[in-house]
Design an enzyme around this catalytic site. Sequence first.
Site, PDB file in Angstrom:
ATOM      1  CB  SER A 132      -0.903   0.026   1.237  1.00  0.00           C
ATOM      2  OG  SER A 132      -1.561   1.273   1.363  1.00  0.00           O
ATOM      3  CE1 TYR A 146      -3.832  -1.861   5.477  1.00  0.00           C
ATOM      4  CE2 TYR A 146      -3.342   0.391   4.788  1.00  0.00           C
ATOM      5  CZ  TYR A 146      -3.663  -0.917   4.474  1.00  0.00           C
ATOM      6  OH  TYR A 146      -3.807  -1.285   3.157  1.00  0.00           O
TER       7      TYR A 146
END
Length: 237
Positions: A132, A146
């Site tokens: 990501s 995250y």
Amino acid sequence: MNDLTGKNVLVLGGSRGIGAAIVRRFSAAGASVAFTYAGSQDAANSLATETGARAIQANSADRDALTSTVASRGALDVLVVNAGTLVLGDPLTLDADEIDRMIDVNVRAPYHASVEAARRMNDNGRIIIIGSVNGDRMPFAGGAAYALTKSAMQGMVRGLARDFGDRGITVNSIQPGPTDSDMNPAEGPMAATMHSFMAIKRHVRPAEIAELTAYIAGPHGAMITGSMQTIDGAFGA
């Protein structure tokens, strides 16, 4: 279209979204594809029927089950690790067990799967981690854990690229920005905020990520290794 005829491909987390797009792309290119799923059995069965790929139920948070699944596929040509989970919120109130499970799925699973695959992977194979852009940039509150998991993948990719390079095995991360999926729909409540950070103000399409994945997996990707391939409409620029 890259010709991947006969290539032995395993996609971890392939029943929906980005993973399903990758399964479709590799199957269309002639590869022999298997993919794992955790709970989406109906979606997995439908995708398997559509593409001819093999669906395997496996929990990426269970290290033994995961490595057994990877080993069962024999000498892989391509491993794509797409399975991931997202936990957002105030770190002072988030459930610690949920954070630990996210670390299991997003960090430990890619590492152990990559190492297990490399034990018997064919020379000049490909290991591709779907990471990501939040590994580079976390522009809003609540995403610390995250982002931690996605930054960890960057270090792993750089290290394993050196560990496996003498066999021609490449290791790379693809880093999507906001992507139209069940987890982050293009018409979702956060869309306008996310688009405000972007030069191209729309979500990435799963098929676009699948195309980049296929390119890295193909012959043109032979010297691309240890890299973070960002596809985010300049979200992280």
